[in-house]
Design an enzyme around this catalytic site. Structure first.
Site, PDB file in Angstrom:
ATOM      1  N   ASP A 144     -13.641  -4.689  -2.341  1.00 38.20           N
ATOM      2  CA  ASP A 144     -13.576  -4.336  -0.921  1.00 38.20           C
ATOM      3  C   ASP A 144     -14.953  -4.530  -0.273  1.00 38.20           C
ATOM      4  O   ASP A 144     -15.676  -3.564  -0.037  1.00 38.20           O
ATOM      5  CB  ASP A 144     -13.134  -2.881  -0.747  1.00 38.20           C
ATOM      6  CG  ASP A 144     -11.647  -2.691  -0.964  1.00 38.20           C
ATOM      7  OD1 ASP A 144     -10.871  -3.534  -0.489  1.00 38.20           O
ATOM      8  OD2 ASP A 144     -11.262  -1.707  -1.613  1.00 38.20           O
ATOM      9  N   GLY A 201      -6.516   4.664  -8.748  1.00 42.67           N
ATOM     10  CA  GLY A 201      -6.417   5.719  -9.746  1.00 42.67           C
ATOM     11  C   GLY A 201      -6.569   5.252 -11.175  1.00 42.67           C
ATOM     12  O   GLY A 201      -6.333   6.029 -12.102  1.00 42.67           O
ATOM     13  N   ASN A 203     -10.542  -8.771  -1.323  1.00 40.91           N
ATOM     14  CA  ASN A 203     -10.256  -8.308   0.032  1.00 40.91           C
ATOM     15  C   ASN A 203     -11.454  -8.585   0.934  1.00 40.91           C
ATOM     16  O   ASN A 203     -12.506  -9.034   0.486  1.00 40.91           O
ATOM     17  CB  ASN A 203      -9.955  -6.805   0.016  1.00 40.91           C
ATOM     18  CG  ASN A 203      -8.888  -6.454  -0.997  1.00 40.91           C
ATOM     19  OD1 ASN A 203      -7.766  -6.912  -0.896  1.00 40.91           O
ATOM     20  ND2 ASN A 203      -9.240  -5.640  -1.994  1.00 40.91           N
ATOM     21  N   ASP A 227       0.866  -1.178   0.000  1.00 43.57           N
ATOM     22  CA  ASP A 227       0.000   0.000   0.000  1.00 43.57           C
ATOM     23  C   ASP A 227       0.903   1.228   0.000  1.00 43.57           C
ATOM     24  O   ASP A 227       1.688   1.422   0.937  1.00 43.57           O
ATOM     25  CB  ASP A 227      -0.888   0.016   1.248  1.00 43.57           C
ATOM     26  CG  ASP A 227      -1.931  -1.088   1.232  1.00 43.57           C
ATOM     27  OD1 ASP A 227      -2.247  -1.580   0.139  1.00 43.57           O
ATOM     28  OD2 ASP A 227      -2.414  -1.462   2.310  1.00 43.57           O
TER      29      ASP A 227
END
Length: 545
Positions: free
Chosen positions: A395, A325, A460, A238
Site C-alpha cells: 500500500d 490478519g 496497490n 474488501d
C-alpha cells in the site's frame, strides 16, 4: 465412491479438492494411516509446497512404501502438483530421492524473460492421440498452474509417458503424465474451473488404467513462438463487519467505506460468498478476499473469514487468496497463534494463497537491519507451503520531490505532478491500512520480500484507489523491474482500456479490480472480450457442467 481415498501429508489447501470431488457427486476418504493406502481402490495425492518437505512427510508418516506398493498393484492413481513431482526420480529442490515411479528430474524454471513462480492459466499440448485415455483434455485446454519447479520434457524419457506438455517462456515441461494406472498433473484441476472439473470427473468415472495399446498416435511437442500463459483478471472483495455485525463486501473512496449520507453505515455491496460465486461464474481467474476489519477480538478458530472461505470453496473452483490478519494472533484467553499457524487455518479452510500487508513492511525493515533469520511470517509460511502461497500486499503513496537528489529513496518521474509542480516522487510504504507511513520505499520492500521467500506482489496505490483513472503505470514498471516474481496491478481501473494499458505498458501477470466489478460498471466478460480483441491472451469463459 467406495474405496476412493485422498493422501494428505499435511500441507496446503486440500479442502478445494474434497469440495470438487463432492461437487461431482462422489465421496472421498482421508488416508489417516499407512495401511489406508492399501485399502484404496482409487487414490488421489494432491500436494503444494516444496518437494523435499513432501518427501520428508511421506517417509515420516510411513506413507512412501505403501504408496509405491499401491501404484505397483495397478490400481488407479492420480497425483497433483507436488503429488506429481514426487513420482519422479528426484528434484533439484532437495537431496531426498523421489518415488522413482516415472523417469526424470524436477528442475527449477529459468528466470530469463519470465517471472518465477509460473503462476496462472496456461495451455496444454496434447501428445497422445487417443479415443479413451486423454481424461477430457483437448489440444490447447487451459488449466491453472502455480509452481517454480517442473520436469523438462525429454523425448527419450517421456515418449509415451507425457500426456501433455506446456510451454513457459522457451521451456517445455511435462504438464501431465499418463502411464498404465498412473495419471498426474502439474496443474491444479480443482482450481481450473469447469475444465478442471471435467478432468476430475473423467478420472473418477473412467477405468483409470490405460496402456499405450489404446493410443492411436504419439506426437512430439512443438516450441511455439511464445508461451500461452494468459493474463489473469482478479476480482477483489474488501470484507468487513458492518455496524450490526454482518459481513459485507464494501468499497470506499480513498479507504473511506462509509456512506456519505443516511445512517453513515458501512457501504454494503453484497455478501462475500454470493459475490465470489458470481465472479467465478462470470469468468474471474482468481478471487481475493481482503479482510479489512481483521476481527481482532475473535479467537482464531472463530474467525469469520474461515467460514467465508469454507463456504466459498464449495462452489468456486478458481484460486482464492485471503489477506488481512495474517500475523501473530492472540486469543482473548491469551493463547498465542503465530502467523504460520494462522495461515495454516486459512489454507485448511480453502485458501490457496495468503496476502501479508503491514507485517511484510516490518519484516523488510528487519531484513535490512539484521538480514534473514527465518522467523518472519513470509519465511515460515513459504518454507512449509511454498513461495507461491505468499503474496505481499503493498500500500504505497506518492511523496513528491522537486529533484531525486532530495531523497535517498528510489524515485520516478511522475505523470501526475505534485501540488507545487513537482515532477518526481518516491513511493512510501504504509502500514495499518495506510494510516502510517514508514521510511521505506516500495522498491526496497519488494526486493526484501522476494529475498525472504514471497512468491507474488499485489501492488496497490493509495493515490489511485477509487479514482477510476487508470493504474499507476510508473509505480508498476518500477516494481516489475525490481523483482522476478509475478506482479498483480491494483487500484484505479475504471474501464476496459485501463486493463489493456497496464498489460501492454508494464507486462504484469495480472490485474485486479473491485468496485467496478461489484457495481457491474465494467463486467469481467467485457474486460476479457476487449483484451482478446487487441491480442492480449486471456482465459476464455467455459460454461458450467
Amino acid at each position: 465412491m467406495p474405496g476412493l481415498y485422498m493422501l494428505d501429508y499435511g500441507a496446503g489447501n486440500v479442502r478445494s479438492l474434497i469440495n470438487a470431488v463432492n461437487h461431482l457427486g462422489y465421496d472421498i476418504q482421508y488416508v489417516k494411516e499407512p495401511q489406508d493406502i492399501l485399502k484404496a481402490d482409487r487414490l488421489i495425492f494432491p500436494g503444494v509446497g516444496a518437494f523435499g518437505h513432501a518427501m520428508e512427510a511421506l517417509h515420516q508418516k510411513g506413507y512412501a512404501e505403501p504408496l509405491k506398493e499401491y501404484i505397483a498393484s495397478g490400481r488407479p492413481f492420480m497425483g497433483i502438483c507436488v503429488g506429481m513431482q514426487t513420482l519422479f526420480e528426484g528434484s533439484e529442490e532437495s537431496d531426498i530421492p523421489g518415488l522413482g515411479v516415472l523417469p526424470g528430474i524436477v528442475k527449477k524454471f529459468s528466470t530469463d524473460n519470465k517471472a518465477v513462480p509460473h503462476m496462472g492459466w496456461n495451455a496444454t499440448q496434447l501428445l497422445k492421440e487417443t479415443d479413451v485415455a486423454n481424461y477430457s483434455i483437448e489440444q490447447g485446454s487451459v488449466y491453472y498452474f502455480v509452481h517454480s519447479f517442473a520436469v523438462p520434457y525429454d523425448a527419450t524419457k517421456h515418449h509415451g509417458i507425457a500426456l501433455t506438455t506446456t510451454q513457459y517462456g522457451d521451456e517445455i515441461f511435462v504438464s501431465s503424465a499418463q502411464h498404465n494406472n498412473v495419471f498426474a498433473t502439474q496443474f491444479h484441476p480443482e482450481k481450473s474451473g469447469y475444465m478442471g472439473l471435467c478432468l476430475l470427473k473423467a478420472f473418477l468415472s473412467g477405468p483409470g488404467v490405460y496402456t499405450n495399446d489404446q493410443v492411436n498416435r504419439i506426437v512430439e511437442p512443438t516450441l511455439l513462438p511464445k508461451h500461452a500463459l494468459t493474463k489473469r483478471i482478479i476480482a477483489c472483495l474488501d470484507v468487513r463487519a458492518n455496524d450490526r455485525g454482518d459481513l459485507v463486501v464494501t468499497k470506499g473512496d480513498q479507504y473511506d467505506v462509509r456512506e456519505k449520507d443516511g445512517d453513515n453505515d458501512v457501504r454494503n455491496l453484497g455478501k462475500p460468498v454470493d459475490l465470489a460465486k458470481r465472479y467465478f461464474e462470470e469468468g474471474a481467474d482468481e478471487v481475493t478476499f481482503l479482510n479489512i476489519t481483521s476481527f481482532r477480538n475473535c479467537p482464531l478458530v472463530d474467525m469469520p473469514m474461515l467460514e467465508v472461505l469454507q463456504r466459498t470453496s464449495e462452489t468456486v473452483f478458481v484460486p482464492l487468496t485471503i489477506g488481512g490478519g495474517i500475523r501473530d494472533v492472540v486469543d482473548p484467553d491469551g493463547t498465542v497463534h503465530p502467523a504460520f499457524e494462522v495461515a495454516g487455518e486459512y489454507f485448511r479452510s480453502g485458501a490457496d494463497k495468503v496476502s501479508i500487508g503491514s507485517d511484510a513492511v516490518y519484516a523488510a525493515e528487519k531484513y535490512y537491519a539484521q538480514g534473514k533469520d527465518g522467523s518472519s511470517a513470509i519465511e515460515t509460511i513459504a518454507r512449509a507451503y511454498g513461495a507461491q502461497a505468499v503474496v505481499i500486499s503493498v500500500d504505497p503513496r506518492r511523496v513528491y520531490v522537486k529533484d531525486p537528489s532530495e531523497t535517498t529513496h528510489h524515485t520516478v518521474k511522475t505523470s501526475v505532478p505534485g501540488p507545487n509542480g513537482e515532477q518526481f516522487c518516491w513511493y512510501q510504504c504504509t502500514v495499518k491500512g495506510g494510516r502510517e507511513g514508514r521510511d521505506l520505499d516500495v522498491r526496497q520492500l519488494v526486493i526484501a520480500c522476494e529475498a525472504l521467500g514471497a512468491g507474488e506482489i499485489l501492488l496497490n496505490c493509495m493515490d489511485r484507489d477509487g479514482t477510476n483513472s487508470g493504474y499507476e503505470l510508473e509505480l508498476i514498471k518500477a516494481v516489475k523491474a525490481a523483482v522476478n516474481i509475478p506482479v498483480i496491478a491494483s487500484s484505479g481501473a475504471g474501464n476496459v482500456g485501463h486493463f489493456q494499458e497496464v498489460f501492454e505498458n508494464t507486462n504484469v501477470e495480472a490485474a485486479l479490480a473491485a468496485g467496478i466489478f461489484h457495481r457491474q460498471e465494467v463486467p469481467i466478460e467485457a474486460v476479457k472480450k476487449h483484451l482478446k480483441s487487441v491480442d492480449i491472451p486471456v482465459r476464455e469463459h467455459v460454461p458450467a457442467l
